[in-house]
Scaffold this motif. Structure first.
Motif, short mmCIF file in Angstrom:
data_model
loop_
_atom_site.label_atom_id
_atom_site.label_comp_id
_atom_site.label_asym_id
_atom_site.label_seq_id
_atom_site.Cartn_x
_atom_site.Cartn_y
_atom_site.Cartn_z
N ASN A 224 0.82 -1.21 0.00
CA ASN A 224 0.00 0.00 0.00
C ASN A 224 0.86 1.27 0.00
OD1 ASN A 224 -1.72 2.10 0.78
ND2 ASN A 224 -3.02 0.74 1.97
N LYS A 225 1.08 1.81 -1.20
CA LYS A 225 1.99 2.97 -1.34
C LYS A 225 1.45 4.22 -0.69
CE LYS A 225 -0.40 1.73 -5.01
NZ LYS A 225 -0.36 1.51 -6.41
N GLU A 226 0.13 4.44 -0.81
CA GLU A 226 -0.45 5.66 -0.23
C GLU A 226 -0.27 5.65 1.29
OE1 GLU A 226 -4.42 6.45 -1.44
OE2 GLU A 226 -4.59 8.22 -0.16
N LEU B 119 7.48 5.29 -12.43
CA LEU B 119 6.98 4.57 -11.25
C LEU B 119 5.50 4.22 -11.33
CD1 LEU B 119 8.87 6.63 -8.52
CD2 LEU B 119 9.31 4.26 -9.14
N ASN B 120 4.85 4.58 -12.44
CA ASN B 120 3.44 4.22 -12.55
C ASN B 120 3.23 3.45 -13.85
OD1 ASN B 120 0.46 5.13 -13.60
ND2 ASN B 120 0.52 4.71 -11.42
N GLY B 121 2.87 2.17 -13.68
CA GLY B 121 2.69 1.29 -14.84
C GLY B 121 1.55 1.74 -15.73
N THR B 122 0.46 2.17 -15.12
CA THR B 122 -0.72 2.58 -15.89
C THR B 122 -0.41 3.74 -16.83
OG1 THR B 122 -2.14 1.84 -14.10
CG2 THR B 122 -3.11 3.39 -15.65
N SER B 123 0.21 4.78 -16.32
CA SER B 123 0.45 5.94 -17.18
C SER B 123 1.47 5.61 -18.26
CB SER B 123 0.84 7.18 -16.39
OG SER B 123 1.88 6.87 -15.52
N GLY C 68 -6.13 -4.75 -14.85
CA GLY C 68 -5.80 -4.76 -13.42
C GLY C 68 -4.55 -3.95 -13.11
N TYR C 69 -4.12 -3.04 -14.01
CA TYR C 69 -2.95 -2.19 -13.74
C TYR C 69 -3.36 -0.95 -12.96
CZ TYR C 69 -0.95 -4.81 -17.71
OH TYR C 69 -0.52 -5.77 -18.56
N ALA C 70 -4.48 -0.36 -13.41
CA ALA C 70 -4.90 0.91 -12.81
C ALA C 70 -5.55 0.67 -11.45
CB ALA C 70 -5.87 1.61 -13.75
N GLU C 71 -5.54 1.70 -10.63
CA GLU C 71 -6.25 1.64 -9.35
C GLU C 71 -7.75 1.64 -9.65
OE1 GLU C 71 -4.30 1.64 -6.41
OE2 GLU C 71 -2.75 1.47 -7.93
N ALA C 72 -8.56 1.20 -8.67
CA ALA C 72 -10.01 1.16 -8.87
C ALA C 72 -10.50 2.55 -9.30
CB ALA C 72 -10.69 0.72 -7.58
N ASN D 99 -5.38 8.60 -9.20
CA ASN D 99 -4.02 8.59 -8.67
C ASN D 99 -2.99 8.21 -9.72
OD1 ASN D 99 -5.17 9.24 -6.27
ND2 ASN D 99 -4.27 7.56 -5.10
N ASP D 100 -3.39 7.34 -10.66
CA ASP D 100 -2.45 6.92 -11.71
C ASP D 100 -2.20 8.06 -12.68
OD1 ASP D 100 -2.12 4.03 -11.13
OD2 ASP D 100 -4.26 3.94 -11.51
N ILE D 101 -3.28 8.63 -13.20
CA ILE D 101 -3.11 9.59 -14.31
C ILE D 101 -2.71 10.99 -13.85
CG2 ILE D 101 -4.60 8.28 -15.88
CD1 ILE D 101 -6.85 10.15 -15.29
N TYR E 27 3.68 9.18 -4.49
CA TYR E 27 3.79 8.40 -3.25
C TYR E 27 5.02 7.49 -3.29
CZ TYR E 27 -1.04 9.67 -1.97
OH TYR E 27 -2.18 10.35 -1.63
N LYS E 28 5.22 6.85 -4.45
CA LYS E 28 6.35 5.93 -4.58
C LYS E 28 7.68 6.67 -4.47
CE LYS E 28 3.54 2.74 -7.29
NZ LYS E 28 3.05 2.43 -8.64
N LEU E 29 7.71 7.87 -5.05
CA LEU E 29 8.93 8.68 -4.97
C LEU E 29 9.22 9.08 -3.51
CD1 LEU E 29 10.83 9.75 -7.23
CD2 LEU E 29 9.62 11.91 -7.10
N PRO F 2 8.27 -5.38 -14.58
CA PRO F 2 6.84 -5.09 -14.54
C PRO F 2 6.46 -4.26 -13.31
CG PRO F 2 7.28 -7.37 -13.98
CD PRO F 2 8.58 -6.79 -14.42
N GLY F 3 5.77 -3.15 -13.57
CA GLY F 3 5.51 -2.20 -12.50
C GLY F 3 4.13 -2.31 -11.87
N ALA F 4 3.25 -3.10 -12.46
CA ALA F 4 1.90 -3.23 -11.90
C ALA F 4 1.35 -4.60 -12.28
CB ALA F 4 1.01 -2.13 -12.44
N GLY F 5 0.22 -4.93 -11.66
CA GLY F 5 -0.41 -6.22 -11.96
C GLY F 5 -0.30 -7.15 -10.76
N1 HSE Z 1 -1.78 1.45 -10.34
C1 HSE Z 1 -0.41 1.19 -10.06
C2 HSE Z 1 0.40 1.40 -11.33
C3 HSE Z 1 -0.27 -0.21 -9.55
O1 HSE Z 1 -0.21 1.49 -12.40
O2 HSE Z 1 1.62 1.50 -11.27
C4 HSE Z 1 1.09 -0.57 -9.02
O3 HSE Z 1 1.45 0.19 -7.91
#
Ligand code: HSE
Length: 333
Positions: A103-105, A157-161, A186-190, A194-196, A203-205, A298-301
């Motif tokens: 949980n990064k947040e 640091l964000n797989g989705t973007s 399943g990459y993006a948050e619900a 926060n991703d875009i 948060y990760k930084l 791989p950064g997400a999933g």
């Molecule tokens: N939503 C996040 C991402 C999941 O796309 O990077 C992994 O932390």
């Protein structure tokens, strides 16, 4: 044979990934840990949503059942958002249970405090999965860069973007259609805000800053700009010039002060992050001895995150074993 009893908090993409990983890697876990791993409790918000689970008695909505369970030694925290994740993690550490979080947040807000609580209670907090998905960046910094001074970190640091920007360029798609795809995968948050809007990468930084420098810059002074304004026309114009736009986080020491920002950057092929595509993340570190080092993966999933969490489990338990052996050797000496 004695089992290792664990609890899972949250049963979404990440929680299910850990569940399946433990099921499919039981033999390996047995070899590494010397005992089978049993998922004793799974804490969820709504039990009815998980009626397909075979062992339904694992499910509970009551975290106290985990806390008061004397045989649960490890808690995997895979909840979204700061609360109740922080309160649960804190209480678990205080009752002598190791915690492994994705949980990064929550960790960007309370990581420092949780590390102290873990130390005071002689247990560990694993947080590899909070940053960089399956990339072992936290352990790399801990194990390989102890003497190096890290002057700068440049990272995707964000797989989705990164996935959205790559697909928009390669397939000439619009932002909105690729975002829907990233959610389905399943990459993006619900809630993908926060991703875009670069909040997730921020948060990760901050977690990296804490880990590398022992502190974070004041959040107010960190520039944060998302990718929602970028058009496919802009991307294809840049493509003609052999350039790409990437959402990049930068952390650096300037005159002894930590400076951080996350923003879209136009880079050319000489940049170490130019070739990072799709859901991959990458972290370039400038170390005083090693020079420039880039880790990518791989950064997400579900499974990259589960991989980071399960490796945390192994690190925590094997280091505990080594510590115990050392103590016994000291007594026998
Ligand atoms: N939503 C996040 C991402 C999941 O796309 O990077 C992994 O932390």
């Amino acid at each position: 044979m004695k089992k290792l009893n664990i609890a899972l908090l949250g049963f979404g993409t990440v929680g299910k990934g850990i569940f399946k990983t433990i099921e499919t890697h039981q033999k390996h876990l047995m070899q590494v840990l010397g005992k089978p791993v049993d998922i004793t409790k799974i804490v969820v918000k709504n039990i009815d949503k998980h009626s397909d689970l075979k062992r339904k008695r694992q499910l509970t909505t009551n975290f106290q059942e985990v806390l008061s369970h004397p045989d649960i030694n490890v808690v995997f925290e895979a909840i979204v958002g700061v609360e109740p994740a922080f309160s649960y993690a804190k209480a678990a550490l205080q009752s002598g249970k190791h915690v492994i979080t994705a949980n990064k947040e929550m960790f960007a807000h309370h990581g420092k405090e949780l590390k102290t609580i873990a130390k005071e209670n002689n247990v560990k907090i694993g947080f590899e999965a909070t940053t960089g998905g399956g990339i072992p960046i936290i352990q790399t910094i801990e194990q390989l860069l102890q003497v190096n001074q890290i002057n700068k970190v440049t990272a995707i640091l964000n797989g989705t973007s990164n996935y959205i920007l790559s697909e928009m360029r390669e397939k000439k798609l619009t932002f909105t259609s690729v975002l829907a795809e990233a959610q389905a995968l399943g990459y993006a948050e619900a809630d993908p805000t926060n991703d875009i809007e670069a909040i997730d990468a921020f948060y990760k930084l901050m977690i990296l800053s804490d880990h590398i420098y022992g502190k974070q810059p004041h959040w107010h002074f960190v520039k944060r700009q998302g990718i929602q304004q970028i058009t496919k026309e802009q991307i294809s114009e840049l493509q003609k010039q052999h350039r790409r736009i990437k959402s990049i986080g930068t952390l650096e020491l300037v005159n002894g002060q930590i400076e951080a920002r996350v923003e879209p950057m136009i880079i050319d092929e000489r940049h170490p992050l130019f070739a990072i595509e799709g859901v991959d993340n990458a972290i370039t570190i400038e170390g005083s001895i090693v020079g420039e080092l880039t880790l990518l993966g791989p950064g997400a999933g579900a499974f990259p995150t589960a991989s980071a969490m399960i490796e945390d489990l192994s690190t925590i338990l094997t280091s505990q074993q080594t510590q115990l052996t050392k103590q016994v050797e000291k007594v026998l000496d």
